[in-house]
Design an enzyme around this catalytic site. Structure first.
Site, PDB file in Angstrom:
ATOM      1  N   ARG A 207      -1.208 -14.755   3.826  1.00 48.79           N
ATOM      2  CA  ARG A 207      -2.007 -14.080   4.867  1.00 48.79           C
ATOM      3  C   ARG A 207      -1.359 -14.221   6.243  1.00 48.79           C
ATOM      4  O   ARG A 207      -1.343 -13.282   7.022  1.00 48.79           O
ATOM      5  CB  ARG A 207      -3.426 -14.654   4.895  1.00 48.79           C
ATOM      6  CG  ARG A 207      -4.219 -14.460   3.615  1.00 48.79           C
ATOM      7  CD  ARG A 207      -4.750 -13.089   3.443  1.00 48.79           C
ATOM      8  NE  ARG A 207      -5.741 -12.788   4.467  1.00 48.79           N
ATOM      9  CZ  ARG A 207      -6.407 -11.649   4.535  1.00 48.79           C
ATOM     10  NH1 ARG A 207      -6.190 -10.706   3.645  1.00 48.79           N
ATOM     11  NH2 ARG A 207      -7.286 -11.439   5.476  1.00 48.79           N
TER      12      ARG A 207
ATOM     13  N   TYR B  38     -12.392  -2.475  -3.745  1.00 47.73           N
ATOM     14  CA  TYR B  38     -13.003  -2.472  -2.419  1.00 47.73           C
ATOM     15  C   TYR B  38     -14.538  -2.550  -2.482  1.00 47.73           C
ATOM     16  O   TYR B  38     -15.225  -2.214  -1.516  1.00 47.73           O
ATOM     17  CB  TYR B  38     -12.583  -1.225  -1.640  1.00 47.73           C
ATOM     18  CG  TYR B  38     -11.147  -1.239  -1.184  1.00 47.73           C
ATOM     19  CD1 TYR B  38     -10.661  -2.265  -0.385  1.00 47.73           C
ATOM     20  CD2 TYR B  38     -10.281  -0.210  -1.530  1.00 47.73           C
ATOM     21  CE1 TYR B  38      -9.343  -2.272   0.044  1.00 47.73           C
ATOM     22  CE2 TYR B  38      -8.963  -0.198  -1.102  1.00 47.73           C
ATOM     23  CZ  TYR B  38      -8.498  -1.240  -0.312  1.00 47.73           C
ATOM     24  OH  TYR B  38      -7.192  -1.242   0.123  1.00 47.73           O
TER      25      TYR B  38
ATOM     26  N   LYS C  89       0.820  -1.200   0.000  1.00 50.94           N
ATOM     27  CA  LYS C  89       0.000   0.000   0.000  1.00 50.94           C
ATOM     28  C   LYS C  89       0.865   1.267   0.000  1.00 50.94           C
ATOM     29  O   LYS C  89       2.088   1.190   0.190  1.00 50.94           O
ATOM     30  CB  LYS C  89      -0.927  -0.026   1.211  1.00 50.94           C
ATOM     31  CG  LYS C  89      -1.947  -1.155   1.162  1.00 50.94           C
ATOM     32  CD  LYS C  89      -2.811  -1.135   2.404  1.00 50.94           C
ATOM     33  CE  LYS C  89      -3.840  -2.234   2.394  1.00 50.94           C
ATOM     34  NZ  LYS C  89      -4.681  -2.198   3.616  1.00 50.94           N
TER      35      LYS C  89
ATOM     36  N   ASN D 285      -1.862  -0.103   7.388  1.00 49.21           N
ATOM     37  CA  ASN D 285      -1.417  -1.464   7.698  1.00 49.21           C
ATOM     38  C   ASN D 285      -0.553  -2.101   6.612  1.00 49.21           C
ATOM     39  O   ASN D 285      -0.435  -3.305   6.525  1.00 49.21           O
ATOM     40  CB  ASN D 285      -2.590  -2.354   8.106  1.00 49.21           C
ATOM     41  CG  ASN D 285      -3.534  -2.660   6.964  1.00 49.21           C
ATOM     42  OD1 ASN D 285      -3.358  -2.218   5.834  1.00 49.21           O
ATOM     43  ND2 ASN D 285      -4.565  -3.435   7.273  1.00 49.21           N
TER      44      ASN D 285
ATOM     45  N   GLU E  84      -8.867 -10.328  -8.020  1.00 45.74           N
ATOM     46  CA  GLU E  84      -7.964  -9.190  -7.828  1.00 45.74           C
ATOM     47  C   GLU E  84      -6.841  -9.175  -8.864  1.00 45.74           C
ATOM     48  O   GLU E  84      -6.481  -8.105  -9.367  1.00 45.74           O
ATOM     49  CB  GLU E  84      -7.403  -9.210  -6.409  1.00 45.74           C
ATOM     50  CG  GLU E  84      -8.471  -8.921  -5.383  1.00 45.74           C
ATOM     51  CD  GLU E  84      -8.037  -9.123  -3.942  1.00 45.74           C
ATOM     52  OE1 GLU E  84      -8.688  -8.548  -3.059  1.00 45.74           O
ATOM     53  OE2 GLU E  84      -7.035  -9.852  -3.689  1.00 45.74           O
TER      54      GLU E  84
ATOM     55  N   HIS F  67      -1.795  -5.503   1.431  1.00 46.09           N
ATOM     56  CA  HIS F  67      -3.054  -6.206   1.161  1.00 46.09           C
ATOM     57  C   HIS F  67      -2.712  -7.546   0.533  1.00 46.09           C
ATOM     58  O   HIS F  67      -1.804  -7.627  -0.302  1.00 46.09           O
ATOM     59  CB  HIS F  67      -3.944  -5.418   0.190  1.00 46.09           C
ATOM     60  CG  HIS F  67      -5.055  -6.248  -0.368  1.00 46.09           C
ATOM     61  ND1 HIS F  67      -6.233  -6.468   0.315  1.00 46.09           N
ATOM     62  CD2 HIS F  67      -5.142  -6.981  -1.508  1.00 46.09           C
ATOM     63  CE1 HIS F  67      -7.002  -7.278  -0.402  1.00 46.09           C
ATOM     64  NE2 HIS F  67      -6.366  -7.611  -1.515  1.00 46.09           N
TER      65      HIS F  67
END
Length: 161
Positions: free
Chosen positions: A85, A49, A9, A112, A126, A115
């Site tokens: 993840r 999103y 990000k 954070n 995605e 992604h």
């Protein structure tokens, strides 16, 4: 082999963390099959999103992901979605364990760092949003493959030295 979408990000790019994060995926043994530095458009952000549309934080997500460049990537490997993840850590960095990407680099939920797709189906969706077919390598053979995966078959000719 499974594929996943990973995006560093704007906060990761702005803080100069891309190399550190990419090296974690490489050291784990995953293969990079697509990568680009890009500015996310508002329309792409809203589509990405889309599941959060109508929620109070939707506008903030769109504003943030479009605020500066991201590094969009596709990684390939055995169980890469689930393992990726785990490597990222909990969505809220306050709940992320040390040693995870968010546990080591992030402090605030709204910043954070990373992604990653949460399922194989999400990964396919995605990847299709951020990459076209010509931007992704087909599966390729890395010379260290036999040191990462137990594979009783002989090493493919493409990997032979």
């Amino acid at each position: 082999m499974e594929r996943t979408f990973i995006a560093l990000k704007p906060d990761a790019v702005q803080r100069g963390l891309a190399g550190d994060i990419i090296s974690r995926f490489e050291r784990k043994g995953f293969k990079l099959v697509g990568m680009k530095l890009m500015q996310v458009s508002k329309s792409l952000a809203e589509e990405h999103y889309g599941e959060h549309k109508g929620k109070p934080f939707f506008g903030g997500l769109v504003d943030f992901i479009t605020s500066a460049p991201i590094v969009a990537m596709v990684w390939e490997g055995d169980n890469v979605v689930t393992t990726g993840r785990k490597m990222m850590g909990a969505t809220n960095p306050k709940d992320s364990e040390p040693g995870t990407i968010r546990g080591d680099f992030a402090v605030d939920m709204g910043r954070n760092i990373i992604h990653g797709s949460d399922s194989v189906a999400s990964a396919q969706r995605e990847i299709g949003l951020f990459f076209n077919d010509t931007e992704l390598l087909p599966s390729w053979c890395r010379s260290t493959e036999s040191w990462i995966y137990e594979n009783p078959e002989p090493v493919k000719t493409a990997c032979s030295v």
